[in-house]
Design a protein around this motif. Structure first.
Motif, PDB file in Angstrom:
ATOM      1  N   TYR A  41       0.825  -1.205   0.000  1.00 24.94           N
ATOM      2  CA  TYR A  41       0.000   0.000   0.000  1.00 24.94           C
ATOM      3  C   TYR A  41       0.866   1.266   0.000  1.00 24.94           C
ATOM      4  N   PHE A  42       2.001   1.228   0.682  1.00 27.28           N
ATOM      5  CA  PHE A  42       2.874   2.406   0.733  1.00 27.28           C
ATOM      6  C   PHE A  42       3.470   2.717  -0.641  1.00 27.28           C
ATOM      7  N   ILE A  43       3.852   1.674  -1.378  1.00 30.99           N
ATOM      8  CA  ILE A  43       4.401   1.880  -2.727  1.00 30.99           C
ATOM      9  C   ILE A  43       3.360   2.521  -3.641  1.00 30.99           C
ATOM     10  N   ILE A  44       2.112   2.046  -3.554  1.00 32.74           N
ATOM     11  CA  ILE A  44       1.049   2.612  -4.388  1.00 32.74           C
ATOM     12  C   ILE A  44       0.781   4.067  -3.989  1.00 32.74           C
ATOM     13  N   PHE A  45       0.850   4.363  -2.702  1.00 30.17           N
ATOM     14  CA  PHE A  45       0.723   5.756  -2.251  1.00 30.17           C
ATOM     15  C   PHE A  45       1.788   6.628  -2.914  1.00 30.17           C
ATOM     16  N   GLY A  46       3.032   6.155  -2.931  1.00 26.66           N
ATOM     17  CA  GLY A  46       4.123   6.920  -3.531  1.00 26.66           C
ATOM     18  C   GLY A  46       3.877   7.227  -4.996  1.00 26.66           C
ATOM     19  N   LEU A  47       3.384   6.240  -5.737  1.00 26.96           N
ATOM     20  CA  LEU A  47       3.085   6.435  -7.159  1.00 26.96           C
ATOM     21  C   LEU A  47       1.976   7.467  -7.343  1.00 26.96           C
ATOM     22  N   GLN A  48       0.959   7.403  -6.485  1.00 23.60           N
ATOM     23  CA  GLN A  48      -0.149   8.357  -6.572  1.00 23.60           C
ATOM     24  C   GLN A  48       0.331   9.781  -6.291  1.00 23.60           C
ATOM     25  N   PHE A  49       1.210   9.922  -5.321  1.00 23.88           N
ATOM     26  CA  PHE A  49       1.675  11.255  -4.948  1.00 23.88           C
ATOM     27  C   PHE A  49       2.506  11.886  -6.071  1.00 23.88           C
ATOM     28  N   VAL A  50       3.296  11.079  -6.754  1.00 18.52           N
ATOM     29  CA  VAL A  50       4.063  11.588  -7.911  1.00 18.52           C
ATOM     30  C   VAL A  50       3.111  12.134  -8.969  1.00 18.52           C
ATOM     31  N   LEU A  51       1.999  11.428  -9.188  1.00 24.61           N
ATOM     32  CA  LEU A  51       1.016  11.885 -10.169  1.00 24.61           C
ATOM     33  C   LEU A  51       0.376  13.207  -9.740  1.00 24.61           C
ATOM     34  N   VAL A  52       0.147  13.385  -8.460  1.00 29.66           N
ATOM     35  CA  VAL A  52      -0.414  14.644  -7.963  1.00 29.66           C
ATOM     36  C   VAL A  52       0.480  15.814  -8.362  1.00 29.66           C
ATOM     37  N   VAL A  53       1.776  15.642  -8.207  1.00 30.74           N
ATOM     38  CA  VAL A  53       2.736  16.703  -8.562  1.00 30.74           C
ATOM     39  C   VAL A  53       2.665  16.993 -10.062  1.00 30.74           C
ATOM     40  N   ILE A  54       2.609  15.939 -10.886  1.00 34.33           N
ATOM     41  CA  ILE A  54       2.520  16.116 -12.345  1.00 34.33           C
ATOM     42  C   ILE A  54       1.248  16.860 -12.725  1.00 34.33           C
ATOM     43  N   LEU A  55       0.118  16.472 -12.128  1.00 36.07           N
ATOM     44  CA  LEU A  55      -1.162  17.122 -12.432  1.00 36.07           C
ATOM     45  C   LEU A  55      -1.137  18.596 -12.029  1.00 36.07           C
ATOM     46  N   LEU A  56      -0.533  18.886 -10.909  1.00 34.43           N
ATOM     47  CA  LEU A  56      -0.461  20.263 -10.423  1.00 34.43           C
ATOM     48  C   LEU A  56       0.328  21.143 -11.386  1.00 34.43           C
ATOM     49  N   LEU A  57       1.403  20.594 -11.939  1.00 37.53           N
ATOM     50  CA  LEU A  57       2.267  21.363 -12.839  1.00 37.53           C
ATOM     51  C   LEU A  57       1.657  21.553 -14.228  1.00 37.53           C
ATOM     52  N   THR A  58       0.678  20.734 -14.583  1.00 38.04           N
ATOM     53  CA  THR A  58       0.129  20.775 -15.950  1.00 38.04           C
ATOM     54  C   THR A  58      -1.327  21.240 -15.994  1.00 38.04           C
ATOM     55  N   LEU A  59      -1.805  21.891 -14.953  1.00 35.18           N
ATOM     56  CA  LEU A  59      -3.203  22.347 -14.915  1.00 35.18           C
ATOM     57  C   LEU A  59      -3.600  23.251 -16.099  1.00 35.18           C
ATOM     58  N   PRO A  60      -2.738  24.163 -16.563  1.00 37.30           N
ATOM     59  CA  PRO A  60      -3.156  25.049 -17.667  1.00 37.30           C
ATOM     60  C   PRO A  60      -3.467  24.317 -18.976  1.00 37.30           C
ATOM     61  N   LEU A  61      -2.942  23.100 -19.131  1.00 40.41           N
ATOM     62  CA  LEU A  61      -3.146  22.373 -20.395  1.00 40.41           C
ATOM     63  C   LEU A  61      -4.606  21.999 -20.635  1.00 40.41           C
ATOM     64  N   TRP A  62      -5.375  21.731 -19.582  1.00 46.03           N
ATOM     65  CA  TRP A  62      -6.722  21.192 -19.739  1.00 46.03           C
ATOM     66  C   TRP A  62      -7.635  22.107 -20.552  1.00 46.03           C
ATOM     67  N   LYS A  63      -7.660  23.377 -20.201  1.00 49.08           N
ATOM     68  CA  LYS A  63      -8.540  24.315 -20.891  1.00 49.08           C
ATOM     69  C   LYS A  63      -8.093  24.538 -22.333  1.00 49.08           C
TER      70      LYS A  63
END
Length: 406
Positions: free
Chosen positions: A158-180
């Motif tokens: 479960y901890f490894i999967i948490f780590g993978l999810q958190f990396v994705l959060v950072v990626i999504l945060l950095l690419t928010l302007p792309l969606w619109k």
């Protein structure tokens, strides 16, 4: 720009699939650690799915207000925190607490990304989107199996999967302007896709009626509910079936269930290419018949290796069904109503996830988990019959557009 966002969307769906298969794979060991009754996994699954249903029903308003990008980012963060909670959980009660944000996050991701892709990309992208959910669902049991076999526990998985999810959060945060930007540039992408029902869609878009009153919506909801009943029941109870009925080791059973999710993943990858030549409705029908064949193999008293074959065939059969039904939503019921109906479909799909696997687990706790193949067979038959009835309604409607109301 469009390609970059598509990769991010695919990554988000991998993150959606990762936790979905973890509980079922880890439960034979978690049950022993907590000293919990067998059916507790079903109630945990119900709690997760309940959160998903709630977030799906309100997602239409939330998505319109905040946008798909922001909602997806926050939702992945919710699931990451929930997985971290699972890793540190000192008791079953703590697992139930963490199951709530896990479900809330999953529902918003599912509804938002399905609607975004259905309205901004073509059919093959929807199949590949759900293929990447399968990548996550396949990796989940494999990762967990490695920790179960080694010196570490299910908590490390479960901890490894948490780590993978958190990396994705950072990626999504950095690419928010792309969606619109991508939404604006892809406005007409789906309109260019030919479909024999597009005339109905354009006609219906002009109608001011409640989505739930559209003829065929309720049948579509039944199809979604029993699709998820099949998918979730095997994902949750497949390992327990193989351990308790077929006599496999827990780690081996987790690996075998991962092959079931691999069947879904590979099937959806292939389906993405097939959608260039074959209509969604045909792919849905072929998938349902294939899944029915796999369920019959599981049902028959055959040697243990046939259980693996049955799981894989059911997985391959399920592969095109969910993404093709999702992508058909604007075509079946109109773009004006697609976001709302998409939320209904995700909510009712998780209603199947909420009630059917726990019901199966409750009955199995008083009988035997050997009833799994019987339930799977019934679920697939109901899904097939409701889907075929919906196809007949759509055929009549395309010849007589005035019949769109109940």
């Amino acid at each position: 720009m469009t390609t970059i966002l598509l990769i991010i969307i695919y990554l988000a769906f991998i993150s959606l699939g990762l936790p979905d298969s973890l509980l079922g794979a880890a439960w034979p060991i978690m049950q022993l650690d907590f000293g919990a009754p067998f059916e507790t996994a079903g109630f945990l699954f119900m709690t997760i799915a309940g959160g998903t249903i709630i977030s799906s029903l309100v997602s239409g308003k939330v998505l319109r207000r905040f946008g798909t990008g922001k909602v997806t980012c926050v939702s992945v963060l919710l699931t990451a925190c929930a997985l971290l909670g699972f890793q540190f959980a000192p008791s079953i009660a703590w697992l139930f607490v963490c199951a709530i944000p896990l479900g809330l996050g999953a529902g918003a991701i599912d509804t938002g990304l399905n609607d975004y892709v259905a309205n901004n990309y073509k059919a093959h992208h929807m199949s590949w989107l759900h293929c990447f959910w399968g990548v996550g669902a396949t990796l989940g049991p494999l990762i967990m199996a490695q920790f179960i076999m080694g010196e570490a526990s299910w908590r490390s998985g479960y901890f490894i999967i948490f780590g993978l999810q958190f990396v994705l959060v950072v990626i999504l945060l950095l690419t928010l302007p792309l969606w619109k930007k991508v939404k604006e540039s892809n406005k007409n992408a789906v309109d260019e896709e030919n479909d024999d029902s597009m005339g109905f869609v354009n006609d219906l878009d002009a109608k001011d009626i409640k989505p739930i009153k559209l003829r065929g919506v309720k049948l579509a909801l039944v199809s979604f509910m029993f699709y998820c009943s099949v998918e979730a029941s095997i994902g949750l109870w497949g390992s327990s079936f193989l351990v308790n009925v077929k006599g496999l080791h827990a780690a081996t059973a987790a690996q075998w269930v991962s092959f079931y999710f691999a069947g879904i993943t590979l099937g959806r990858f292939i389906t993405g290419f097939i959608t260039f030549k074959i209509a969604n409705r045909t792919l849905i029908r072929v998938g349902q018949i294939t899944a029915l064949f796999g369920a019959i193999i599981l049902f028959l008293p055959l040697p243990v290796i046939f259980s693996l074959l049955g799981f894989i065939i059911v997985g391959v059969g399920l592969a095109p069904i969910f993404p093709c039904m999702m992508h058909e939503t604007p075509t079946r019921f109109g773009k004006k109503h697609s976001q709302t109906i998409m939320g209904y479909q995700v909510a009712i799909a998780y209603t199947g996830t909420t009630f059917m696997p726990p019901l199966l687990g409750f009955i199995a706790s008083h009988t035997t988990i050997g009833i799994l193949p019987t339930f799977i067979l019934i679920f697939i038959l109901v899904m097939l019959l409701s889907s075929e009835k919906l196809n007949k309604i759509i055929l009549v409607r395309s010849n007589k557009p005035s019949s769109y109301l109940l």
